[in-house]
Design an enzyme around this catalytic site. Structure first.
Site, PDB file in Angstrom:
ATOM      1  N   GLY A  42      56.675 -25.132  25.424  1.00  0.00           N
ATOM      2  CA  GLY A  42      56.152 -26.390  24.895  1.00  0.00           C
ATOM      3  C   GLY A  42      56.506 -26.745  23.464  1.00  0.00           C
ATOM      4  O   GLY A  42      56.511 -27.913  23.098  1.00  0.00           O
ATOM      5  N   GLU A  97      53.598 -23.343  17.531  1.00  0.00           N
ATOM      6  CA  GLU A  97      52.926 -23.619  18.812  1.00  0.00           C
ATOM      7  C   GLU A  97      52.819 -25.132  19.002  1.00  0.00           C
ATOM      8  O   GLU A  97      52.743 -25.892  18.024  1.00  0.00           O
ATOM      9  CB  GLU A  97      51.537 -22.942  18.780  1.00  0.00           C
ATOM     10  N   ASP A  98      52.815 -25.566  20.251  1.00  0.00           N
ATOM     11  CA  ASP A  98      52.669 -26.994  20.540  1.00  0.00           C
ATOM     12  C   ASP A  98      51.217 -27.435  20.386  1.00  0.00           C
ATOM     13  O   ASP A  98      50.920 -28.425  19.720  1.00  0.00           O
ATOM     14  CB  ASP A  98      53.201 -27.333  21.939  1.00  0.00           C
ATOM     15  N   ASP A 101      44.420 -24.908  22.299  1.00  0.00           N
ATOM     16  CA  ASP A 101      43.365 -25.450  23.153  1.00  0.00           C
ATOM     17  C   ASP A 101      42.173 -24.481  23.073  1.00  0.00           C
ATOM     18  O   ASP A 101      41.380 -24.537  22.137  1.00  0.00           O
ATOM     19  CB  ASP A 101      43.959 -25.586  24.561  1.00  0.00           C
ATOM     20  N   THR A 102      42.057 -23.546  24.002  1.00  0.00           N
ATOM     21  CA  THR A 102      40.965 -22.563  23.926  1.00  0.00           C
ATOM     22  C   THR A 102      41.244 -21.494  22.857  1.00  0.00           C
ATOM     23  O   THR A 102      40.326 -20.837  22.372  1.00  0.00           O
ATOM     24  CB  THR A 102      40.776 -21.834  25.271  1.00  0.00           C
ATOM     25  N   GLY A 103      42.526 -21.310  22.513  1.00  0.00           N
ATOM     26  CA  GLY A 103      42.909 -20.274  21.542  1.00  0.00           C
ATOM     27  C   GLY A 103      43.274 -18.960  22.213  1.00  0.00           C
ATOM     28  O   GLY A 103      43.639 -17.999  21.534  1.00  0.00           O
ATOM     29  N   THR A 105      45.877 -18.137  24.168  1.00  0.00           N
ATOM     30  CA  THR A 105      47.296 -17.785  24.030  1.00  0.00           C
ATOM     31  C   THR A 105      47.562 -17.204  22.650  1.00  0.00           C
ATOM     32  O   THR A 105      48.195 -16.150  22.501  1.00  0.00           O
ATOM     33  CB  THR A 105      48.178 -19.038  24.234  1.00  0.00           C
ATOM     34  N   LEU A 106      47.071 -17.889  21.618  1.00  0.00           N
ATOM     35  CA  LEU A 106      47.313 -17.446  20.253  1.00  0.00           C
ATOM     36  C   LEU A 106      46.657 -16.110  19.947  1.00  0.00           C
ATOM     37  O   LEU A 106      47.229 -15.311  19.205  1.00  0.00           O
ATOM     38  CB  LEU A 106      46.813 -18.512  19.270  1.00  0.00           C
ATOM     39  N   LYS A 130      42.948 -28.945  19.785  1.00  0.00           N
ATOM     40  CA  LYS A 130      41.770 -29.549  20.431  1.00  0.00           C
ATOM     41  C   LYS A 130      40.577 -28.676  20.078  1.00  0.00           C
ATOM     42  O   LYS A 130      40.208 -27.770  20.833  1.00  0.00           O
ATOM     43  CB  LYS A 130      41.935 -29.517  21.958  1.00  0.00           C
ATOM     44  N   PHE A 151      44.236 -34.357  28.281  1.00  0.00           N
ATOM     45  CA  PHE A 151      45.459 -33.644  28.643  1.00  0.00           C
ATOM     46  C   PHE A 151      46.653 -34.478  28.202  1.00  0.00           C
ATOM     47  O   PHE A 151      46.847 -35.594  28.677  1.00  0.00           O
ATOM     48  CB  PHE A 151      45.524 -33.351  30.140  1.00  0.00           C
ATOM     49  N   ASP A 158      54.446 -30.573  28.763  1.00  0.00           N
ATOM     50  CA  ASP A 158      54.747 -30.987  30.139  1.00  0.00           C
ATOM     51  C   ASP A 158      53.509 -31.222  30.988  1.00  0.00           C
ATOM     52  O   ASP A 158      52.398 -30.808  30.648  1.00  0.00           O
ATOM     53  CB  ASP A 158      55.574 -29.902  30.831  1.00  0.00           C
ATOM     54  N   ARG A 164      58.607 -33.638  29.227  1.00  0.00           N
ATOM     55  CA  ARG A 164      58.850 -32.999  27.920  1.00  0.00           C
ATOM     56  C   ARG A 164      59.747 -33.873  27.040  1.00  0.00           C
ATOM     57  O   ARG A 164      59.723 -33.771  25.824  1.00  0.00           O
ATOM     58  CB  ARG A 164      59.528 -31.636  28.108  1.00  0.00           C
TER      59      ARG A 164
HETATM   60  P1  5GP Z   1      45.102 -22.077  25.068  1.00  0.00           P
HETATM   61  O1  5GP Z   1      45.533 -20.686  25.352  1.00  0.00           O
HETATM   62  O2  5GP Z   1      44.883 -22.352  23.592  1.00  0.00           O
HETATM   63  O3  5GP Z   1      43.938 -22.500  25.895  1.00  0.00           O
HETATM   64  O4  5GP Z   1      46.255 -23.022  25.581  1.00  0.00           O
HETATM   65  C1  5GP Z   1      47.444 -23.147  24.896  1.00  0.00           C
HETATM   66  C2  5GP Z   1      48.543 -23.598  25.828  1.00  0.00           C
HETATM   67  O5  5GP Z   1      48.020 -24.381  26.917  1.00  0.00           O
HETATM   68  C3  5GP Z   1      49.499 -24.516  25.098  1.00  0.00           C
HETATM   69  O6  5GP Z   1      50.538 -23.789  24.484  1.00  0.00           O
HETATM   70  C4  5GP Z   1      49.994 -25.407  26.213  1.00  0.00           C
HETATM   71  O7  5GP Z   1      51.068 -24.788  26.873  1.00  0.00           O
HETATM   72  C5  5GP Z   1      48.828 -25.504  27.178  1.00  0.00           C
HETATM   73  N1  5GP Z   1      48.032 -26.712  26.958  1.00  0.00           N
HETATM   74  C6  5GP Z   1      46.783 -26.818  26.423  1.00  0.00           C
HETATM   75  N2  5GP Z   1      46.373 -28.094  26.371  1.00  0.00           N
HETATM   76  C7  5GP Z   1      47.390 -28.827  26.865  1.00  0.00           C
HETATM   77  C8  5GP Z   1      47.583 -30.231  27.046  1.00  0.00           C
HETATM   78  O8  5GP Z   1      46.742 -31.092  26.738  1.00  0.00           O
HETATM   79  N3  5GP Z   1      48.776 -30.601  27.584  1.00  0.00           N
HETATM   80  C9  5GP Z   1      49.745 -29.712  27.935  1.00  0.00           C
HETATM   81  N4  5GP Z   1      50.876 -30.196  28.457  1.00  0.00           N
HETATM   82  N5  5GP Z   1      49.598 -28.385  27.784  1.00  0.00           N
HETATM   83  C10 5GP Z   1      48.437 -27.944  27.239  1.00  0.00           C
END
Ligand code: 5GP
Length: 177
Positions: A42, A97-98, A101-103, A105-106, A130, A151, A158, A164
Site C-alpha cells: 500500500g 506506511e500507507d 488503522d488498529t496499529g 501491523t505496525l 484512523k 474505508f 486498494d 491503487r
Molecule cells: P492495522 O494493522 O493498523 O489495523 O492496518 C494497517 C493496514 O490495513 C494498512 O497498511 C492497510 O493495508 C490496511 N488498511 C487499513 N485501513 C484501510 C483502509 O481504509 N483502506 C485500505 N485500502 N486499506 C486499509
C-alpha cells in the site's frame, strides 16, 4: 461496472503535505543518510513521492506485510516478508506506511525491526491515520492526515487489489449501477 468513489484528499493536497513531511524529516536528520523502509504494497506510491521530496542522501528497502485478504476488516494476523538488500543495523530507518488503522501491523513490524535489525534510529511516517480505530498505541513521527473511520482507496491503497493507481484518496462506496 463502475465504482462510486467520493474524493477525500485531492492529488494537490497529498503532494503539498508530502513536501511538508519531507522538510520535517530533513529538519530532524539534516544531511544524514536515511533509509526509507517501504511497507508493501500500500505505501509504494507514497514512498516514491516522499523519497523524491526528500532528495539525497536517501535509500529504499522493502518489507511486505500481509494483514488483510480481500476484505475490508483486519484478520488480526500479520505475516512479514523481508526483501532487504543489506543490513539496517546502525542506520537511520524510517518505516513508510500507507495507513495506521488498529496499529496491529505496525506493532509487529516495530518489534521485529528492533529485535532483528537494531537500527540507529527507527521512526514512522504514515500518510494516513484512523485514530478512532486504534487498538495498539502507535507513535507516528511524521503523519500526513488524520481521517475518520471510512474505508479509503487510491494513491497505493486498494480494494481487492484494485484502485491503487488513483492519484487521490477516496472513500469506496461500492459499485454504481
Ligand atoms: P492495522 O494493522 O493498523 O489495523 O492496518 C494497517 C493496514 O490495513 C494498512 O497498511 C492497510 O493495508 C490496511 N488498511 C487499513 N485501513 C484501510 C483502509 O481504509 N483502506 C485500505 N485500502 N486499506 C486499509
Amino acid at each position: 461496472m463502475s465504482a462510486q468513489i467520493d474524493v477525500m484528499l485531492s492529488e494537490d493536497q497529498i503532494q503539498e503535505r508530502i513536501k511538508g513531511l519531507a522538510s520535517e524529516i530533513r529538519k530532524d536528520f539534516g544531511n544524514e543518510e536515511i533509509i526509507l523502509l517501504c511497507i508493501l504494497k500500500g505505501s509504494y506510491i507514497f514512498c516514491a513521492d516522499l523519497m523524491r521530496a526528500l532528495g539525497s542522501p536517501c535509500q529504499v528497502e522493502f518489507l511486505r506485510a500481509e494483514s488483510y485478504g480481500d476484505a475490508t476488516e483486519t484478520s488480526g494476523e500479520v505475516k512479514l516478508h523481508y526483501h532487504f538488500t543489506k543490513s539496517l543495523a546502525g542506520k537511520n530507518v524510517i518505516l513508510v506506511e500507507d495507513i495506521v488503522d488498529t496499529g496491529t501491523t505496525l506493532k509487529f513490524i516495530m518489534e521485529s525491526m528492533k529485535n532483528k535489525e537494531q537500527p540507529k534510529t527507527l521512526k514512522l511516517a504514515s500518510l494516513l491515520s484512523k485514530p478512532s480505530r486504534r487498538v495498539h498505541e502507535t507513535q507516528i513521527d511524521y503523519l500526513g492526515f488524520e481521517i475518520e473511520d471510512k474505508f479509503v482507496i487510491g494513491y497505493g491503497l486498494d480494494y481487492a487489489q484494485n484502485y491503487r493507481e488513483l492519484p487521490y484518496i477516496g472513500v469506496y462506496q461500492g459499485d454504481a449501477n
